[in-house]
Scaffold this active site. Structure first.
Site, PDB file in Angstrom:
ATOM      1  N   GLN A 102       8.119   2.088 -25.296  1.00  0.00           N
ATOM      2  CA  GLN A 102       8.139   2.962 -26.475  1.00  0.00           C
ATOM      3  C   GLN A 102       9.401   2.696 -27.280  1.00  0.00           C
ATOM      4  OE1 GLN A 102       6.600   7.210 -25.216  1.00  0.00           O
ATOM      5  NE2 GLN A 102       7.797   6.299 -23.551  1.00  0.00           N
ATOM      6  N   ASN A 103      10.300   1.900 -26.731  1.00  0.00           N
ATOM      7  CA  ASN A 103      11.601   1.690 -27.371  1.00  0.00           C
ATOM      8  C   ASN A 103      11.492   0.689 -28.518  1.00  0.00           C
ATOM      9  OD1 ASN A 103      12.538   3.408 -25.433  1.00  0.00           O
ATOM     10  ND2 ASN A 103      13.370   1.800 -24.114  1.00  0.00           N
ATOM     11  N   ASP A 105      14.339  -0.850 -29.688  1.00  0.00           N
ATOM     12  CA  ASP A 105      15.664  -1.493 -29.739  1.00  0.00           C
ATOM     13  C   ASP A 105      15.654  -2.977 -29.406  1.00  0.00           C
ATOM     14  OD1 ASP A 105      16.440   0.381 -26.725  1.00  0.00           O
ATOM     15  OD2 ASP A 105      15.510  -1.591 -26.883  1.00  0.00           O
ATOM     16  N   HIS A 120       5.846   1.254 -30.132  1.00  0.00           N
ATOM     17  CA  HIS A 120       6.363   1.971 -31.316  1.00  0.00           C
ATOM     18  C   HIS A 120       7.083   1.035 -32.283  1.00  0.00           C
ATOM     19  CE1 HIS A 120       6.301   5.999 -28.904  1.00  0.00           C
ATOM     20  NE2 HIS A 120       5.109   5.530 -29.190  1.00  0.00           N
ATOM     21  N   CYS A 149      11.175  -4.006 -51.897  1.00  0.00           N
ATOM     22  CA  CYS A 149      10.523  -5.230 -51.447  1.00  0.00           C
ATOM     23  C   CYS A 149      10.612  -6.291 -52.559  1.00  0.00           C
ATOM     24  CB  CYS A 149       9.056  -4.927 -51.143  1.00  0.00           C
ATOM     25  SG  CYS A 149       8.095  -6.388 -50.722  1.00  0.00           S
ATOM     26  N   CYS A 152       6.704  -6.853 -53.712  1.00  0.00           N
ATOM     27  CA  CYS A 152       5.903  -5.852 -54.462  1.00  0.00           C
ATOM     28  C   CYS A 152       6.741  -4.718 -55.026  1.00  0.00           C
ATOM     29  CB  CYS A 152       4.819  -5.281 -53.542  1.00  0.00           C
ATOM     30  SG  CYS A 152       5.472  -4.227 -52.232  1.00  0.00           S
ATOM     31  N   THR A 190      11.179   7.918 -19.446  1.00  0.00           N
ATOM     32  CA  THR A 190      10.441   8.555 -20.528  1.00  0.00           C
ATOM     33  C   THR A 190      10.114   9.987 -20.144  1.00  0.00           C
ATOM     34  OG1 THR A 190       8.486   8.462 -21.966  1.00  0.00           O
ATOM     35  CG2 THR A 190       8.197   7.676 -19.707  1.00  0.00           C
ATOM     36  N   SER A 191      10.212  10.863 -21.141  1.00  0.00           N
ATOM     37  CA  SER A 191       9.897  12.281 -20.892  1.00  0.00           C
ATOM     38  C   SER A 191       8.389  12.491 -20.931  1.00  0.00           C
ATOM     39  CB  SER A 191      10.554  13.143 -21.974  1.00  0.00           C
ATOM     40  OG  SER A 191      10.042  12.758 -23.248  1.00  0.00           O
ATOM     41  N   PRO A 216      16.339  10.562 -13.947  1.00  0.00           N
ATOM     42  CA  PRO A 216      17.211  11.555 -13.298  1.00  0.00           C
ATOM     43  C   PRO A 216      16.585  12.956 -13.292  1.00  0.00           C
ATOM     44  CG  PRO A 216      18.353  10.419 -15.102  1.00  0.00           C
ATOM     45  CD  PRO A 216      16.929  10.015 -15.156  1.00  0.00           C
TER      46      PRO A 216
HETATM   47  N1  APR Z   1      17.727   6.282 -16.489  1.00  0.00           N
HETATM   48  C1  APR Z   1      16.424   6.683 -16.504  1.00  0.00           C
HETATM   49  N2  APR Z   1      15.962   7.703 -17.275  1.00  0.00           N
HETATM   50  C2  APR Z   1      16.871   8.353 -18.033  1.00  0.00           C
HETATM   51  C3  APR Z   1      18.246   8.010 -18.072  1.00  0.00           C
HETATM   52  C4  APR Z   1      18.653   6.917 -17.250  1.00  0.00           C
HETATM   53  N3  APR Z   1      19.941   6.526 -17.214  1.00  0.00           N
HETATM   54  N4  APR Z   1      18.878   8.856 -18.933  1.00  0.00           N
HETATM   55  C5  APR Z   1      17.932   9.697 -19.430  1.00  0.00           C
HETATM   56  N5  APR Z   1      16.732   9.406 -18.883  1.00  0.00           N
HETATM   57  C6  APR Z   1      15.431  10.040 -19.120  1.00  0.00           C
HETATM   58  C7  APR Z   1      15.500  11.496 -19.533  1.00  0.00           C
HETATM   59  O1  APR Z   1      15.527  12.333 -18.380  1.00  0.00           O
HETATM   60  C8  APR Z   1      14.172  11.651 -20.284  1.00  0.00           C
HETATM   61  O2  APR Z   1      13.112  11.984 -19.390  1.00  0.00           O
HETATM   62  O3  APR Z   1      14.861   9.378 -20.217  1.00  0.00           O
HETATM   63  C9  APR Z   1      13.927  10.245 -20.834  1.00  0.00           C
HETATM   64  C10 APR Z   1      14.132  10.164 -22.331  1.00  0.00           C
HETATM   65  O4  APR Z   1      13.139  10.922 -22.922  1.00  0.00           O
HETATM   66  P1  APR Z   1      13.009  10.967 -24.520  1.00  0.00           P
HETATM   67  O5  APR Z   1      14.373  11.128 -25.116  1.00  0.00           O
HETATM   68  O6  APR Z   1      11.922  11.950 -24.819  1.00  0.00           O
HETATM   69  O7  APR Z   1      12.542   9.505 -24.900  1.00  0.00           O
HETATM   70  P2  APR Z   1      11.087   8.919 -24.800  1.00  0.00           P
HETATM   71  O8  APR Z   1      10.343   9.489 -23.633  1.00  0.00           O
HETATM   72  O9  APR Z   1      11.201   7.451 -24.882  1.00  0.00           O
HETATM   73  O10 APR Z   1      10.415   9.443 -26.146  1.00  0.00           O
HETATM   74  C11 APR Z   1       9.136   8.931 -26.388  1.00  0.00           C
HETATM   75  O11 APR Z   1       8.975  10.078 -28.448  1.00  0.00           O
HETATM   76  O12 APR Z   1      10.532  10.707 -29.895  1.00  0.00           O
HETATM   77  C12 APR Z   1       9.409   9.915 -29.775  1.00  0.00           C
HETATM   78  O13 APR Z   1       8.737   7.830 -30.677  1.00  0.00           O
HETATM   79  C13 APR Z   1       9.765   8.479 -29.996  1.00  0.00           C
HETATM   80  O14 APR Z   1       9.537   6.579 -28.520  1.00  0.00           O
HETATM   81  C14 APR Z   1       9.892   7.950 -28.592  1.00  0.00           C
HETATM   82  C15 APR Z   1       8.906   8.800 -27.856  1.00  0.00           C
END
Ligand code: APR
Length: 252
Positions: A102-103, A105, A120, A149, A152, A190-191, A216
Site C-alpha cells: 500500500q506504500n 515510497d 496505491h 502539464c 495538456c 498495516t492497520s 507492534p
Molecule cells: N513495524 C511494523 N509495523 C509498524 C511499525 C513497525 N516498526 N510501526 C508502526 N507499525 C504499524 C502500526 O501499528 C499500524 O498498524 O503500522 C501500521 C500503520 O498503519 P497505517 O498508518 O494505517 O498505515 P497503512 O495501514 O499502510 O494505511 C493503509 O490507508 O491512509 C490510507 O492509502 C493510505 O496506504 C494507506 C492506507
C-alpha cells in the site's frame, strides 16, 4: 525472537508461493511517518483524509501539490530499512514470492524487490490530473500553485491513489490472484483499515494460506492470524529470514 513456533517455520519452508502485504509500518523505521501517526510540523493541522482526495485537489491543487512535495522530500531522504531488505531476500530465497504494498515510497524496489504490486501507486511518479500524462519535468510555478502539464496544461499530481479513487487498473486482479494462490501470507505494518486490502489476507486464508502478522500493535486482522509476531518489522523480518533460510540481512 528465539523460540519460533514450529508450524510457522514449517509453513515457510514448505511454501511454494509466499505473498507479503505491507503498509506504512514497514517504512516507519526508515523515518517515514505512518498514516495513523499524527502529521507533524506545517501539516499538523491537516489529516491525510483531508488532503489525499480528488475533492481537496480540485478545491486547492496548490495546497495538495505542496503537501506531496513535502512528503516526497521526506521520502527522498529515506533509505530502505532491514525489513525492506529482508523481503527482498525472501523474494530470492522462496520458490515464488509476490509483494503487495500500500506504500507509495518505492523503498521496496530500492531494497531490491522486483515482484512488487503497488496498490496505491508511487509518489515518485508525477502525472497530470486531466489525462494522466506521465511528466518528468515541469516549469516552476509560484508557491501555492500546482505546476501544469506540458502536454495538456492541466494541473500536475502524484501518481498515487487518493481516498475514493479506484486502484491502478491491473492491481486488484493481480492482488486477488496472488492472495488466492498464496501458501503463506505475511501481513506487515498495516492497520488493515482500507479495502480491498484488508480482505486480501482473509481471501488467502480461505484458500488455505498460513497467515502471519508482524506489527507492534493488534489490528482488525490479528484474530484471523495463524501466527502473530508482535514488534517492529525491522527487527522481526531479518530474524525470520535467518530462522527459515539461515541468511543474514545486512544492517539488521
Ligand atoms: N513495524 C511494523 N509495523 C509498524 C511499525 C513497525 N516498526 N510501526 C508502526 N507499525 C504499524 C502500526 O501499528 C499500524 O498498524 O503500522 C501500521 C500503520 O498503519 P497505517 O498508518 O494505517 O498505515 P497503512 O495501514 O499502510 O494505511 C493503509 O490507508 O491512509 C490510507 O492509502 C493510505 O496506504 C494507506 C492506507
Amino acid at each position: 525472537m528465539t523460540k519460533w513456533p514450529q508450524p510457522l517455520l514449517a509453513a515457510f519452508r514448505s511454501a511454494e508461493h509466499i505473498v507479503a502485504l505491507t503498509g506504512a509500518g514497514i517504512s516507519a523505521e526508515s523515518g517515514i511517518p505512518t498514516f495513523r501517526d499524527a502529521q507533524t510540523g506545517l501539516w499538523a493541522k491537516f489529516r491525510p483524509e483531508e488532503l489525499a482526495t480528488p475533492e481537496a485537489f480540485a478545491r486547492n491543487p496548490g495546497r495538495v501539490w505542496a503537501w506531496y512535495t513535502w512528503r516526497r522530500s521526506l521520502i527522498e531522504q529515506a533509505k530502505p530499512n532491514p525489513a525492506h531488505k529482508a523481503l527482498a531476500a525472501m523474494e530470492r530465497l522462496a520458490p515464488k514470492f509476490t509483494l503487495l504494498t500500500q506504500n507509495i515510497d518505492g523503498l521496496h524496489q530500492m531494497a531490491g524487490s522486483q515482484q512488487v504490486i503497488e496498490l496505491h501507486g508511487n509518489i515518485r511518479r508525477t502525472i497530470c490530473a486531466e489525462n494522466r500524462h506521465a511528466v518528468e519535468k515541469w516549469e516552476p510555478v509560484p508557491e501555492g500553485e500546482a505546476p501544469r502539464c506540458p502536454i495538456c496544461g492541466s494541473p500536475l499530481r502524484p501518481d498515487v491513489v487518493w481516498f475514493g479513487e479506484a486502484l491502478p487498473a491491473d492491481a486488484p486482479e493481480a492482488a486477488y490472484a496472488a492472495s488466492r494462490n498464496a501458501d503463506v501470507m505475511l501481513v506487515v505494518g498495516t492497520s488493515a483499515m482500507m479495502q480491498p486490502t484488508a480482505m486480501l489476507p482473509v481471501l488467502a486464508a480461505e484458500h488455505g494460506a498460513y497467515l502471519v502478522e508482524i506489527n507492534p500493535q493488534e489490528t482488525a486482522l490479528t484474530e484471523f492470524m495463524d501466527a502473530v509476531l508482535k514488534g517492529p518489522a525491522g527487527k522481526i523480518l531479518p530474524e525470520l529470514v535467518r530462522a527459515v533460510w539461515g541468511e543474514e540481512i545486512r544492517d539488521a
